[in-house]
Design an enzyme around this catalytic site. Structure first.
Site, PDB file in Angstrom:
ATOM      1  N   SER A 148       0.854  -1.186   0.000  1.00 57.41           N
ATOM      2  CA  SER A 148       0.000   0.000   0.000  1.00 57.41           C
ATOM      3  C   SER A 148       0.890   1.235   0.000  1.00 57.41           C
ATOM      4  O   SER A 148       2.058   1.164   0.408  1.00 57.41           O
ATOM      5  CB  SER A 148      -0.886   0.000   1.249  1.00 57.41           C
ATOM      6  OG  SER A 148      -1.522   1.248   1.439  1.00 57.41           O
ATOM      7  N   TYR A 161      -1.776  -0.360  10.626  1.00 56.95           N
ATOM      8  CA  TYR A 161      -1.812  -0.780   9.224  1.00 56.95           C
ATOM      9  C   TYR A 161      -0.535  -0.359   8.508  1.00 56.95           C
ATOM     10  O   TYR A 161       0.090  -1.155   7.789  1.00 56.95           O
ATOM     11  CB  TYR A 161      -3.030  -0.166   8.535  1.00 56.95           C
ATOM     12  CG  TYR A 161      -3.182  -0.537   7.086  1.00 56.95           C
ATOM     13  CD1 TYR A 161      -3.438  -1.854   6.699  1.00 56.95           C
ATOM     14  CD2 TYR A 161      -3.080   0.428   6.083  1.00 56.95           C
ATOM     15  CE1 TYR A 161      -3.582  -2.192   5.361  1.00 56.95           C
ATOM     16  CE2 TYR A 161      -3.226   0.095   4.748  1.00 56.95           C
ATOM     17  CZ  TYR A 161      -3.471  -1.210   4.395  1.00 56.95           C
ATOM     18  OH  TYR A 161      -3.619  -1.542   3.073  1.00 56.95           O
TER      19      TYR A 161
END
Length: 250
Positions: A148, A161
């Site tokens: 990501s 995250y």
């Protein structure tokens, strides 16, 4: 003749986290590109949308749905062993399974940190380790890790995250160098915001911050994230990229 048969053999792809999002779309995309796809997911009762999309695309016969929980290493070994026994090879691994924990560092319980790392990092490591021996013996393979932009830039309110994706970045860099001599390629994809269920799941995981010293900032971040989820681009772009990477000459 043997080499010719090898060149035209059906490629076998294993994808984790195919009940929704990038994983589901990638399963259909790779099947369109004539791969035999092992579409794995933790809860096979959530396979309905994947089956519908595969039927509409006319590729259902090339997709096999298998139960696999990346946090259960016995499950990983069982599925990978079954695939190698039934198909004799794994050409492509797409490490997609993951979820997002949100919240400011001080507010996120340690158990949530552990859950985040267990799935996004240790699950990915376990999946990767399970396919390397067969790829190494054949002298070829492609491992595609879904990271990501949060693995490159840490934003407030999403530290768990982001930390997990930074770990995936470092792992992938090291692994690329380790496996290159054996003909195995490691590819890292770093999507930004797309319309996938990870946004809803991530927001749902954020602890109640009403009494937190970060409450006002967290509310602003959640408002931004909700808006981004509504205006984000089509995740099929990432699935198409995965397909292009899978098809790219070695």
């Amino acid at each position: 003749i043997a080499n010719n048969k090898e060149a035209h053999a059906e490629r076998v792809a294993v994808i984790t986290g195919t009940s929704s999002g990038f994983g589901m779309l990638a399963a259909v995309e790779l099947a369109r590109r004539r791969c035999r796809v092992m579409a794995t997911m933790r809860d096979v009762s959530r396979s309905g949308e994947l089956k519908e999309r595969a039927d509409r695309a006319g590729v259902a016969e090339r997709i096999e749905i298998r139960q696999l929980d990346v946090t259960d290493h016995d499950s990983i070994e069982r599925v990978v062993g079954d695939v190698l026994k039934s198909h004799g090879r794994i050409d492509i691994l797409v490490n997609n399974a993951g979820f997002a924990v949100g919240g400011f560092v001080e507010d996120v319980p340690m158990e949530q940190w552990r859950r985040q790392m267990e799935t996004n990092v240790f699950g990915l490591v376990a999946m990767t380790r399970s396919v390397i021996p067969a790829m190494r013996e054949r002298g070829s393979g492609r491992i595609i890790n879904i990271s990501s932009t949060s693995g490159r830039i840490g934003l407030p309110g999403f530290a768990p995250y982001s930390a997990s994706k930074f770990a995936v970045e470092g792992l992938s860099e090291s692994l690329r160098h380790e496996l290159a001599p054996f003909g195995i390629q490691v590819v890292l994809i770093e999507p930004g915001a797309y319309r996938t269920s990870i946004w809803g799941k991530g927001l749902a995981e954020i602890p109640d911050s009403s009494a937190s010293p970060y409450a006002a900032r967290m509310q602003s971040i959640m408002k931004y994230a909700q808006n981004a989820a509504q205006t984000a681009p089509d995740p099929q772009e990432v699935a198409t990229l995965i397909g292009n990477i899978a098809d790219h000459p070695s």
